[in-house]
Design an enzyme around this catalytic site. Structure first.
Site, PDB file in Angstrom:
ATOM      1  CG  ASP A 157      55.620  71.560  29.597  1.00  0.00           C
ATOM      2  OD1 ASP A 157      55.559  72.730  30.039  1.00  0.00           O
ATOM      3  OD2 ASP A 157      54.730  70.722  29.822  1.00  0.00           O
ATOM      4  NE  ARG A 208      50.236  69.889  28.605  1.00  0.00           N
ATOM      5  CZ  ARG A 208      50.773  69.098  27.681  1.00  0.00           C
ATOM      6  NH1 ARG A 208      50.172  68.891  26.527  1.00  0.00           N
ATOM      7  NH2 ARG A 208      51.926  68.499  27.900  1.00  0.00           N
ATOM      8  CG  ASP A 209      46.197  72.261  33.139  1.00  0.00           C
ATOM      9  OD1 ASP A 209      46.659  71.698  32.116  1.00  0.00           O
ATOM     10  OD2 ASP A 209      45.356  71.730  33.882  1.00  0.00           O
ATOM     11  CD  GLU A 210      52.302  69.324  31.718  1.00  0.00           C
ATOM     12  OE1 GLU A 210      53.145  68.497  31.959  1.00  0.00           O
ATOM     13  OE2 GLU A 210      51.290  69.053  31.027  1.00  0.00           O
ATOM     14  CG  ASP A 258      60.090  68.716  27.729  1.00  0.00           C
ATOM     15  OD1 ASP A 258      60.165  67.858  28.631  1.00  0.00           O
ATOM     16  OD2 ASP A 258      59.037  68.926  27.104  1.00  0.00           O
ATOM     17  CD1 TRP A 309      61.539  65.307  32.464  1.00  0.00           C
ATOM     18  CD2 TRP A 309      62.092  63.375  31.482  1.00  0.00           C
ATOM     19  NE1 TRP A 309      60.759  65.161  31.343  1.00  0.00           N
ATOM     20  CE2 TRP A 309      61.062  63.991  30.715  1.00  0.00           C
ATOM     21  CE3 TRP A 309      62.589  62.165  31.043  1.00  0.00           C
ATOM     22  CZ2 TRP A 309      60.540  63.420  29.555  1.00  0.00           C
ATOM     23  CZ3 TRP A 309      62.074  61.596  29.888  1.00  0.00           C
ATOM     24  CH2 TRP A 309      61.066  62.211  29.160  1.00  0.00           C
ATOM     25  CD  GLU A 317      52.679  67.297  24.525  1.00  0.00           C
ATOM     26  OE1 GLU A 317      51.550  67.792  24.289  1.00  0.00           O
ATOM     27  OE2 GLU A 317      53.061  66.978  25.660  1.00  0.00           O
ATOM     28  CG  HIS A 333      55.630  70.110  23.948  1.00  0.00           C
ATOM     29  ND1 HIS A 333      54.542  70.658  24.578  1.00  0.00           N
ATOM     30  CD2 HIS A 333      56.167  69.222  24.835  1.00  0.00           C
ATOM     31  CE1 HIS A 333      54.433  70.111  25.791  1.00  0.00           C
ATOM     32  NE2 HIS A 333      55.421  69.241  25.964  1.00  0.00           N
TER      33      HIS A 333
HETATM   34  C1  BGC Z   1      55.159  67.489  29.441  1.00  0.00           C
HETATM   35  C2  BGC Z   1      56.399  66.977  28.792  1.00  0.00           C
HETATM   36  C3  BGC Z   1      57.201  66.399  29.900  1.00  0.00           C
HETATM   37  C4  BGC Z   1      56.417  65.220  30.351  1.00  0.00           C
HETATM   38  C5  BGC Z   1      57.060  64.239  31.233  1.00  0.00           C
HETATM   39  C6  BGC Z   1      54.402  66.301  29.907  1.00  0.00           C
HETATM   40  O1  BGC Z   1      53.161  66.551  30.369  1.00  0.00           O
HETATM   41  O2  BGC Z   1      54.434  68.325  28.636  1.00  0.00           O
HETATM   42  O3  BGC Z   1      56.974  67.691  27.825  1.00  0.00           O
HETATM   43  O4  BGC Z   1      58.524  66.194  29.672  1.00  0.00           O
HETATM   44  O5  BGC Z   1      55.148  65.564  30.799  1.00  0.00           O
HETATM   45  O6  BGC Z   1      56.915  63.086  30.582  1.00  0.00           O
END
Ligand code: BGC
Length: 952
Positions: free
Chosen positions: A520, A524-526, A533, A588, A806, A827
């Site tokens: 995504d 960040r911590d993701e 996405d 998703w 994003e 994003h």
């Molecule tokens: C992500 C998104 C992802 C979403 C789910 C977010 O934190 O960065 O791109 O699809 O969470 O809604």
């Protein structure tokens, strides 16, 4: 140069590139009287791969015309020769396989059908073709390509054992441990005169590795970084193979490995946020490695060096800590010069620990490796406060820096990374949340150093360096841009500079989010493989880059992460228990159906959908079970139910409506239930499963009926009454034919509350653009894409964006940043407009899977005088350009040999649409006018370059 001439030039250059094959050598044209040349040979989508696990690997090639002016060329037949030595192949002996002449137009997905190949065996191959109009005349043979069979099973790894450092981690806490370094001195024995004629290193890790041989990095500078990449390590881990012939010598040698925590033992996206889990060590606490180096000697004998308890290990090396999200800490005082070469004293090191082999399957890596793909020089350096230096890389990028540093022994330089700056010129890091993306370097004896981290990556444009002894030189920092090395295959340019930058931003955002997994965001911590996405972005991604190999790797990640009840995950890999949470969300989970289908459309790859089919069916059956007939509306079990994410109801702007943009979630979900079911029926048709084709077509029809009954009124208005809802429903074919015009009108009407602005989210933005253009409102689509007011792509570009934000309102003049809790500047979802740029502005569309037939439907719009671009399909380059001239619009399109198509020109009057008589390309071979279709004059085309002229 006019756009047309430029395009012709491009076509010639591309034709030459294709003909020259992968290595760039031009073939002797005089030897090939055929109209065709063959080049770009690939096996399983890769150029001469070193480890193929497929027993019947698929081969592909591209055709190019010997004469770029020729038209209508097609392949009537091919012949493939595969040999067990290059010498045999040079004599045209297909010792492993001679396909003989096969009457077929296929140039890809051609399965090897020769003798079975053994582990480690190498095959050399070439191909020639016959052109349809002169079937007696074969082309010249292509250049030679090769593939090697990988290590097919556990036994192929011989005595190799999984090993790691023996030190036990502290009982408390999960802080990073120093990176283990392991080494093995070995001697290559043999009589005088014996040479190493071939050496292949096979390696994988739980964690990340860097392999070194005799002091050199295997893979070269920037090759195969962050290997073995991210998979569900409980189920499968990828190994890589390297040709190390040039690194091994007879006599004494040394292999060395450094291990990093990576996704296996370090922080993984969301690990600090998803409840109940630990922050680090999601899969395991300590990294481990498995290595086998196979040597072939000049007398035909073989030797192997394998990882086992005889390797030596230490955790006293200079990488004190590394983490993908947090950064790397390096202490040069702990360097061990020469540790990876012969003659090093490792007596103080300990024996490596052999550990039990993990349960995961060890499989070859099918995707192009993550690499350092380019370097960026800093464009500016500032000093917002004394001793704090901020470098601007000029581009929001992903990777890390190579830093030339100077300082005093024992002092530490800190390197922080951020995407954007505060108004006062300092680093804005709030949006990184808990990913600190900070590297640290402590000086040893040497007070001048070049530092580059190994086991981390950062998303950034700005780099802050502190702790230096003196002001750094402006070139002290080099950005090392890291991404999956999927070939870039798209090109776009037009008369509007902002749109050109937008296209660049889309591509950069894609690069930044392809790290073995489609993430995504990179900062960040993701950084998870968020499914929604990539669902929205997959077609754009495929136009920009050849994603075939990448998706061959990632689609299995979605299967590995499927819950027992059939739910696809919200992100893949899913390290947090797909059976319990973060699974089963509309749009998703549907990526488990949409994305393989996109891969099939782009590459004609039936294996991808055959492998995914059962999982796709289980997903549909899960939704159906929870939302049974006859209701069939997706009311129940929608997991975290994100909906049309970050639609304009989430904007924080004075006077902006806070309601009216979001499609009601149940409506949104049911649309995806319908479309996934329809795709599953289509997959079943392709896979020759007639019962399932009918079953899921019937179910899709029933969902559609239920949808219309529940949400579509007789005047064409819809539940929710949003731009996005109409766009998606029209895009998926969920509006009854007779109501389409009314629904379209209402979609346009819904611009009013937004002063003519866009109000869509992740999943509806591309559908809106596509439906506006397709349904008589192309001008409105151009107005949106060229708009500069918030919210718009133009606003981002005007305010310095170099990647896609994003949120539409990630930053707003006078207001500043959006919520730092979720505000990435890289994003790709809203960048799905890239698909519209290729398929509507340029009008390049696949008319059949794998672009075997192409539909050109370019739609010029107001505000632009020209646009041009290309897409290098699996069958070769397809180009399209248009340019306004005094008396109309000139269109130039081209197709590679073996591809035919139609062009739909924007007039319904055949007398106004002609093959351009003024061009030198008029060589007597005409395109056939096929009539008028859907308000457009249609021409049928074979391969070649065509110029059309449309009068107003
Ligand atoms: C992500 C998104 C992802 C979403 C789910 C977010 O934190 O960065 O791109 O699809 O969470 O809604």
């Amino acid at each position: 140069m006019t756009a047309t001439l430029r395009l012709l030039f491009l076509a010639i250059v591309l034709a030459m590139c294709v003909a020259s094959g992968a290595s760039g050598q031009i073939q002797p044209a005089a030897l090939t009287p055929s109209a065709l040349r063959v080049g770009y040979l690939r096996c399983e989508y890769l150029v001469s791969p070193l480890a193929v696990d497929e027993p019947k690997p698929r081969l592909s090639w591209e055709l190019a015309a010997m004469d770029v002016r020729s038209r209508g060329l097609a392949q009537a037949a091919y012949q493939i020769l595969v040999a067990d030595s290059p010498e045999a192949l040079a004599k045209d002996h297909g010792t492993l396989w001679d396909s003989t002449r096969v009457a077929d137009h296929k140039t890809s997905q051609v399965e090897y059908a020769g003798k079975p190949l053994a582990t480690g065996q190498q095959a050399w191959w070439k191909v020639r073709v016959w052109e349809a109009k002169s079937p007696e005349q074969a082309s010249g043979w292509s250049e030679v390509a090769t593939w090697k069979v990988g290590l097919l099973n556990r036994a192929s790894w011989g005595d190799a054992r999984w090993i790691g450092d023996a030190a036990a981690p502290p009982k408390e806490g999960l802080d990073p441990l120093p990176a283990p370094a392991l080494r093995k001195a070995f001697s290559v024995s043999g009589e005088n005169g014996l040479r190493v004629t071939g050496a292949t290193a096979y390696i994988t890790a739980m964690g990340l590795y860097e392999l070194r041989l005799n002091g050199k990095r295997v893979g070269g500078d920037g090759g195969n970084v962050l290997a073995p990449e991210w998979t569900d390590y409980t189920k499968r881990v990828q190994y890589q193979a390297y040709d190390v012939t040039w690194l091994v010598k007879k006599g004494e040698n040394c292999a060395g490995v450094i291990l990093g925590d990576g996704w296996y033992a370090g922080k993984v996206g969301l690990s600090g946020i998803v409840p109940k889990g630990p922050e680090r060590a999601i899969y395991g606490r300590q990294p481990r490695v498995l290595v086998k180096i196979d040597l072939r000697m000049s007398d035909g004998t073989a030797q192997s060096i394998v990882s086992d308890g005889s390797w030596r290990s230490t955790i006293e090396g200079p990488i004190v800590a590394s983490d993908l999200l947090d950064g790397e800490t390096y202490d040069a005082r702990r360097e061990m010069p020469g540790w990876d070469a012969t003659g090093f004293d490792d007596s103080k090191w300990t024996a490596a620990k052999e550990v039990e082999a993990p349960a995961a399957a060890v499989l070859t890596q099918p995707n192009e490796p993550v690499k350092v793909m380019r370097e960026l020089a800093a464009v500016n350096m500032t000093e917002p406060s004394p001793g704090v230096y901020i470098f601007d890389m000029g581009q929001n990028m992903v990777g890390w820096c190579r830093a030339k540093l100077s300082g005093r022994t024992g002092t530490t330089v800190t390197i922080r990374h951020a995407e954007v700056l505060n108004a006062d010129g300092t680093m804005y890091t709030a949006n990184l949340r808990k990913a600190s993306q900070t590297d640290r370097y402590t000086f040893g004896d040497k007070t001048e150093a070049v530092f580059e981290p190994r086991f981390t990556y950062h998303g950034f444009r700005y780099v802050e360096v502190t702790g230096l002894a003196s002001k750094p030189a402006p070139d002290a920092i080099t950005g090392r841009v890291v991404n999956s090395s999927s070939p870039e295959v798209g090109d776009f340019m037009c008369s509007d500079a902002m749109l050109n930058r937008l296209w660049q931003n889309i591509l950069w955002t894609q690069r930044s989010n392809l790290i073995g997994v489609p993430t995504d965001c990179p900062q960040r911590d993701e950084r998870c493989g968020w499914m929604g996405d990539i669902l929205a972005f997959a077609p754009t991604a495929c136009f920009n880059m050849d994603m075939a190999a990448f998706l061959t790797k990632w689609i299995p990640d979605t299967r590995n992460a499927q819950a027992a009840d059939g739910r696809f995950p919200d992100f893949a890999p899913h390290p947090y228990g797909p059976d319990t949470r973060f699974s089963g969300v509309p749009a998703w989970g549907d990526a488990g159906v949409f994305v393989p289908w996109a891969a099939y459309q782009f590459y004609g790859d039936t294996r991808i959908i055959a492998d995914q089919y059962d999982a796709a069916v289980r997903w549909i059956e899960y939704i159906h079970f929870k939302n049974p007939s006859p209701d069939l509306l997706w009311k129940n079990s929608r997991g975290n139910d994100y909906g049309d994410w970050l639609n304009a109801d989430t904007l924080k702007l004075a006077g902006w409506p806070t309601k009216g943009a979001e499609v009601p979630k149940e409506v949104f979900a049911t649309m995806f239930f319908f479309r996934s079911t329809q795709i599953v029926s289509e997959m079943a048709r392709v896979l020759s499963k007639p019962d399932d084709t009918k079953k899921y077509a019937d179910l899709a029809a029933a969902i559609k009926d239920a949808f219309i009954k529940a949400y579509v009124r007789s005047d064409g208005t819809m539940e929710g009454d949003t731009q996005a809802g109409y766009a998606l429903a029209l895009h998926f074919g969920l509006i009854p034919k007779e109501l389409e015009a009314a629904a379209t009108a209402r979609m346009v009407e819904r611009f009013k509350p937004y002063n003519g602005q866009i109000s869509t989210g992740f999943h509806s933005t591309l559908p809106l653009m596509a439906q506006l253009s397709a349904r008589g409102h192309n001008d409105a689509a151009y107005r949106l894409v060229l708009n500069r007011k918030m919210p718009s792509w133009g606003y981002e570009v005007d305010h310095g964006a170099t990647t896609i934000w994003e949120r539409w309102d990630g930053w707003v003049e006078g207001r500043g940043f959006q919520d730092p809790g979720m505000n990435s500047f890289s994003h790709y979802a809203i960048g799905a407009v890239g698909e519209w740029m290729y398929s509507t502005m340029l009008g390049i569309q696949a008319d059949s899977p794998g672009f075997e037939t192409v539909l050109f439907r370019p739609r010029p719009g107001p505000g632009l005088t020209w646009a041009k671009g290309s897409y290098r399909s699996i069958r070769g380059p397809i180009t399209s350009a248009w340019q306004r001239v005094d008396t109309g619009i000139r269109f130039t399109v081209s197709l590679p040999p073996g591809v035919s198509g139609r062009v739909l020109l924007p007039t319904s009057d055949p007398s106004k649409a002609t093959l351009d008589p003024a061009t030198m390309l008029e060589q007597g071979v005409k395109a056939d006018i096929a009539g008028v279709e859907d308000g457009s004059v249609v021409y049928r085309l074979g391969s070649g370059v065509y110029v059309f002229f449309v009068k107003p």
